[in-house]
Every structure is written in structure tokens, then in C-alpha cells.
Design a protein around this motif. Sequence first.
Motif, mmCIF file in Angstrom:
data_model
loop_
_atom_site.group_PDB
_atom_site.id
_atom_site.type_symbol
_atom_site.label_atom_id
_atom_site.label_comp_id
_atom_site.label_asym_id
_atom_site.label_seq_id
_atom_site.Cartn_x
_atom_site.Cartn_y
_atom_site.Cartn_z
ATOM 1 N N GLU A 64 7.146 10.294 -6.819
ATOM 2 C CA GLU A 64 5.770 9.987 -6.413
ATOM 3 C C GLU A 64 4.856 10.307 -7.598
ATOM 4 N N ASN A 88 6.647 2.940 -8.882
ATOM 5 C CA ASN A 88 6.945 2.476 -7.533
ATOM 6 C C ASN A 88 8.442 2.225 -7.396
ATOM 7 N N TRP A 89 8.918 2.229 -6.168
ATOM 8 C CA TRP A 89 10.334 1.931 -5.938
ATOM 9 C C TRP A 89 10.525 0.563 -5.290
ATOM 10 N N ARG A 90 9.552 -0.332 -5.525
ATOM 11 C CA ARG A 90 9.687 -1.710 -5.073
ATOM 12 C C ARG A 90 9.331 -2.646 -6.224
ATOM 13 N N TRP A 105 6.906 -8.124 -0.311
ATOM 14 C CA TRP A 105 6.891 -6.741 0.178
ATOM 15 C C TRP A 105 8.162 -6.404 0.954
ATOM 16 N N CYS A 162 4.345 6.890 -3.087
ATOM 17 C CA CYS A 162 5.242 7.004 -1.932
ATOM 18 C C CYS A 162 4.487 7.355 -0.662
ATOM 19 N N ALA A 166 2.840 4.891 2.060
ATOM 20 C CA ALA A 166 3.619 4.641 3.277
ATOM 21 C C ALA A 166 2.749 4.762 4.519
ATOM 22 N N TRP A 305 8.644 -0.141 5.926
ATOM 23 C CA TRP A 305 9.306 0.258 4.688
ATOM 24 C C TRP A 305 8.259 0.362 3.599
ATOM 25 N N TYR A 306 8.004 1.611 3.149
ATOM 26 C CA TYR A 306 7.031 1.800 2.057
ATOM 27 C C TYR A 306 5.656 1.240 2.440
ATOM 28 N N CYS A 309 4.193 -2.397 1.465
ATOM 29 C CA CYS A 309 3.239 -2.601 0.375
ATOM 30 C C CYS A 309 3.797 -3.538 -0.687
#
Length: 361
Positions: A64, A88-90, A105, A162, A166, A305-306, A309
Motif C-alpha cells: 500500500e 497498484n496491484w491491478r 477493472w 489498497c 477498497a 475486488w479492490y 477500481c
Amino acid sequence: MTYEVRAVVARGKGEPVSVETILVPDPGPGEAVVDVEACGVCHTDLHYREGGIGTDYPYLLGHEAAGIVSAVGPGVTEVAPGDYVILNWRAVCGQCRACKRGRPWYCFDTANATGVMTLADGTPLSPALGIGAFAEKTLVAAGQCTKVDPAAPPQVAGLLGCGVMAGLGAALNTGNVSRGDSVAVIGCGGVGAAAVLGASLAGAAKIIAVDLDERKLVTAKGLGATDTVHAASGDVVAAIQALTGGFGADVVIDAVGRPETYTQSFYARDLAGTVVLVGVPTPEMSLELPLLHLFERGGALKSSWYGDCLPSRDFPMLIDLYLQGRLPLDAFVTETIGLAEVENAFTRMHHGDVLRSVVLF
């Protein structure tokens, strides 16, 4: 070139974390090295330490985060050295079935760096959520770097990476909270508090915060909750119904992720209302509900999920709102700490003493 930096590592299930020297390689094609400036202590990191997500130890914890891009690999055009970014993790692929249908997303093939960070002895590390940001430098896919206005301090900006995102997204994106809606949020830690704030931003008329900890209810009131329910004081479902004319809330957000709280969420919504699950269950949990009740109540049951986003869209917008004084992200930072204090921060988080501890480099 290989960088030697200090980082927080979880070596085994349930073992206290340690600060160790790790090796970060130069970025390869499509990758970036980021000098981390701040990283929040998220419950997901504790899940990694406890083996609740996997057993690919040792883990490089932290995800984060915000920092400065210091190097990029061949072919990188999204960011350049000197850019101020939130990790970010996306990192969306643009090619999977979700991306091609205009729903990035939900990207089903998000990117991580293929280069490997290691312990000093060469043991490969598994970075938490493909990031590993309890480190002075980290290696990520370039798409995991989202440029934002550098006027936002890193201890605030990183929270969007994060937990805060979320919660905000659970209300704004997944729950589609609209002006005049009634919303209940069950569990008002960092994610739930952010969901309260998201519902307030959306213009909800009634926002009911539910928790066992009076301190969290006070915080939720400060972020826009119109009513609070102490979960130990009686029937949570009845209390939410009583505050909504006997009907239940239009949207109920479960920010805990347990069968008990999900069941409460299901029955505390109005007919044709929406349940949003954003709290993360553990693998052994299961749920049983009468199928007839699923049919006759209608509405929607969603998982967030997240916060559903899209970092490239949402992070810059939310940072702009913060800089305009319209998004009080500072309220989520309970304390700033050093790397060596992460283990103690896990304890304070577990006891509900903080919304967020943030490591500052």
C-alpha cells in the motif's frame, strides 16, 4: 546493476517479521524500480505472514505504497524516472476478455514484474500482491505505477493503493451508492471507514456504521456516518431496519468477511437491495442460506475486488479531491513508523488500536 536495500520479510508462517537486506535487480522490459517513500500496514500483509494467502515463503511484505520511479526497463512509456506514483496491484493487460469488453477493472490477467527480488543469499522472494513495498526500493510492472499529483504527501497517497481504495470503491463502484440511498457498513476498520466515506461522497441520505469497537464508531461518525450501531448491544439486523423505516438499507457493505456478518448483511438490506462483500474471508469459511430467501428477496449480491477500481482513472481523481479538501484521507493515518516497527504495528492493528500505521522512508 543490483540494489541492496532494507526490507521487511516474513520467513515462515506465524513467525515475527524481520528487517533484512534484499537485492533488487535493474528493471527488465515493461518493469520499473520505485524508491518507496511510504507504505501502509494492511491486514493483507498480516494474512501473508500467517499463511492465509499462500505458503510461498519468504514473503517480501508491503503493498500500500507511494514513491518515486527511479529506473524503467525497455519499452516502458507509462512512466519515467522522477514520476511520483501510487503502486497498484491491478496493472491491466488490455487483452483479456474483461478488458476487451470494456471492463478493465475486472482484468483477469494483471501484470507483475517477472524479474526476481531475493534475499542477500539469493533466495527468491515472493512480493505481497506482486509489489513488496516494505522496502527502500521495489521492482514492479510499469503498469503497477499510477502517476498522481506530487503535492499529496506519500503517507496519504499510498493508502489508495489498497485499503482505502477498497472501501471507497465498495461504495462508489461496486455498490453504486446514489444520492438519497440508505447504506449500512458492517465493520469499520480501515476498509469499512473508507466505505462510510465513499457513501458520504456519493450523497447517501443515511449511513449506518456497525462495529464492536466504540472507537471505530466515533471515527465513522467523523467520516460521514449518520447513525451507529454497537454490534454487541442487540440484534444488528433489527437495529438497521429500525433506522430505515423498518425496511432495511438499500446497500449493505460487509467489510469484515465472516459468515456471521455476511448473513447480517443479507437480511439487513431492503427488498431488491444490494449486499457488497469487501472483507476478505479465509479459506475454511463457508456460508449457508435458504435458497428461497435468495429468490424472494431479489436484489444483488456482489463481491468487491479492490473496490472494482481502475487505478489510472480513480487514483488521480481521488488525489485531486484530497487536494481540494473534499476527501479527508489524513483521518486514516493513525501513526507513522519505521521499518523496524512493522511487527508491533501488526499487533496494534489486530487489537483495533489504529486505522493505519504507515511506514515512512
